[in-house]
Design a protein around this motif. Structure first.
Motif, mmCIF file in Angstrom:
data_model
loop_
_atom_site.group_PDB
_atom_site.id
_atom_site.type_symbol
_atom_site.label_atom_id
_atom_site.label_comp_id
_atom_site.label_asym_id
_atom_site.label_seq_id
_atom_site.Cartn_x
_atom_site.Cartn_y
_atom_site.Cartn_z
ATOM 1 N N GLU A 216 0.841 -1.273 -0.020
ATOM 2 C CA GLU A 216 -0.161 -0.056 0.009
ATOM 3 C C GLU A 216 0.914 1.256 0.082
ATOM 4 N N PHE B 298 0.978 5.302 0.710
ATOM 5 C CA PHE B 298 0.097 6.088 1.690
ATOM 6 C C PHE B 298 -0.197 7.492 1.105
ATOM 7 N N GLU C 119 -1.120 -1.162 11.659
ATOM 8 C CA GLU C 119 -2.421 -1.248 11.169
ATOM 9 C C GLU C 119 -2.692 -1.672 9.822
ATOM 10 N N VAL C 120 -1.859 -1.108 8.815
ATOM 11 C CA VAL C 120 -1.900 -1.317 7.532
ATOM 12 C C VAL C 120 -1.256 -2.796 7.159
ATOM 13 N N ARG D 55 -4.173 -5.204 7.663
ATOM 14 C CA ARG D 55 -4.865 -5.343 6.773
ATOM 15 C C ARG D 55 -4.299 -6.136 5.611
ATOM 16 N N LEU E 110 -9.472 -2.652 12.301
ATOM 17 C CA LEU E 110 -9.576 -2.142 11.184
ATOM 18 C C LEU E 110 -10.824 -1.340 10.982
#
Length: 451
Positions: A270, A272, A284-285, A288, A405
């Protein structure tokens, strides 16, 4: 477009000779046309003929795919979205639906495996096929390609370009030259002439710096490389590269089509919207991405023995780290645990983070025998997440997942005056503090094909 198919010879040809001729030129490269865009247009047919860009909506997103109408303005895959929109302000931006791409990819690849057992998938939307063993049953390679292209369009509504040649290099270049929605057969006797007029960048392994060195030496076209004395090439690009390019330029590529059914690694990353320094956000990412990756592992019947972490700083410096585990895994719990460990081992970061990614590597079939660890925790976590997979399959992926999440929500007060975070209602926690929520379903996006 075809280069001298010679399917009907001018002289009498025995069946044995005909089979030998077909088998001498039986390597196919099949490349789906603007695959991501093509899948999106199945749900939005009214956008056909218009410039379309598939990318995330963040201002730092990159282009995943662009329609040919958008490419006419210079838009290319991998380009920053902001630049693409400046080049083509009238383009329609579509959010990606990765699960749909994977589903359509599986159906396309299944068609390939019905033709031959020699399929080498090299990405989600392209593969090499060696059809030499199929010509007795299905006819000449060019006929096989025509049938395949027609089937892909009729059954899936997508188009594919196909190149056919004596080896992988020629087939790959032929498919590129036939785009979009084309078919190009290069016969063995036409191979060197076909390659000769192409720029040197058409060959695999010729990037920007190599191309500059070759052009600086007066070697602009593939034909120049083919005719150049080998000592001249080695002086320009080195011994190994010089020999490699000389062989390719003369139409020689000994690499066979290697059947590959399984992915070598599965992962997600991901970028940002803004550079991130907060460890909480990074973890947190990672959570996920770990669940997304582990779900793909289980869906494909795979497990992994190595965890890989990718980190890109604000100045585009990219770091990769990996860790091999004693036991294979399929759970996001294990993937996150070791991915977070790799992140911690990097120590204090000198810059904010632009991108983070995690991968499950060293894959194997989950049907193989598994020696459990002494505490058997990998089996517990695997079973728990497989149960979650079943919930996702029946009710949708948004109905169950990690409570961490959930988006932030207003805090409410109950009668006992204790503050209660409304996100936690109905959540259940495990012994190590990982919580799961059950969320309300959202409107579905593009649907994946059945089968």
């Amino acid at each position: 477009m075809l280069c001298r198919t010679q399917e009907e010879g001018a002289v009498t040809e025995t069946p044995k000779d005909r089979l030998a001729r077909w088998r001498a030129c039986a390597v196919m490269h099949v490349d789906m046309d603007m695959f991501y865009v093509g899948v999106e247009l199945l749900a939005a047919p009214g956008l056909r003929g218009r410039p379309v860009i598939v990318a995330g909506s963040g201002h730092r997103s990159v282009v995943l795919s662009a329609s040919y109408e958008a490419r006419a303005f210079g838009v290319r895959s991998g380009m920053p979205l902001a630049r693409a929109r400046a080049m083509c302000p009238g383009a329609v931006l579509l959010e990606p639906h990765r699960s749909a791409y994977e589903a359509y990819s599986r159906r396309v690849m299944a068609m390939f495996w019905e033709i031959t057992d020699r399929v080498e998938q090299i990405s989600v939307d392209e593969a090499f096929l060696d059809v030499a063993g199929a010509v007795r049953r299905l006819g000449p390679p060019v006929g096989i390609a025509r049938t395949l292209r027609a089937r892909v369009q009729e059954e899936l509504g997508l188009t594919a370009s196909v190149g056919i040649g004596v080896n992988k290099t020629v087939a790959k270049i032929a498919s590129t030259r036939s785009k979009p929605d084309g078919l190009l057969l290069v016969q063995p006797e036409d191979t060197v002439a076909f390659l000769a007029e192409l720029p040197v960048t058409a060959l695999w392994g010729v990037g920007g710096r190599t191309a500059e060195a070759l052009v600086g030496a007066g070697l602009r076209h593939v034909g120049d490389l083919a005719a150049a004395p080998l000592p001249q090439l080695t002086r320009v690009v080195g011994r190994a590269a010089g020999h490699h390019l000389h062989e390719l330029a003369n139409g020689r590529d000994p690499r066979p089509v290697v059947p590959v059914r399984e992915e070598k690694s599965v992962g997600a990353e991901e970028t940002f919207p803004q550079d991130v320094s907060d460890d909480r956000v990074l973890h947190e990412v990672l959570l996920r991405l770990s669940h997304r990756t582990a779900s793909r592992l289980r869906r494909h019947g795979l497990r992994a023995r190595r965890v890989g972490l990718k980190l890109r700083y604000a100045d585009f410096t990219t770091l990769t780290r990996s860790r091999t585990l004693s036991q294979p895994f399929t759970s996001a719990h294990d993937l996150l645990q070791h991915g977070a460990g790799l992140l911690e081992e990097l120590g204090e970061r000198p810059q904010a983070v632009r991108l983070i990614g995690i991968r499950a590597e060293a894959l194997e079939q989950s049907t193989d025998a598994l020696q459990l660890s002494l505490d058997g925790r990998e089996e517990e976590w695997g079973a728990a997440e497989e149960a979650m997979d079943r919930v996702h399959a029946r009710f949708g992926a948004d109905r169950l997942g990690p409570a961490r999440l959930l988006p932030a929500a207003p805090r409410e007060r109950q009668g006992n005056s204790k503050a209660v975070d409304s996100r936690a209602r109905g959540a259940q926690s495990t012994a190590d503090g990982l919580s799961w929520y059950q969320a309300a379903p959202e409107q579905p996006g593009i649907s994946a094909p059945e089968g």
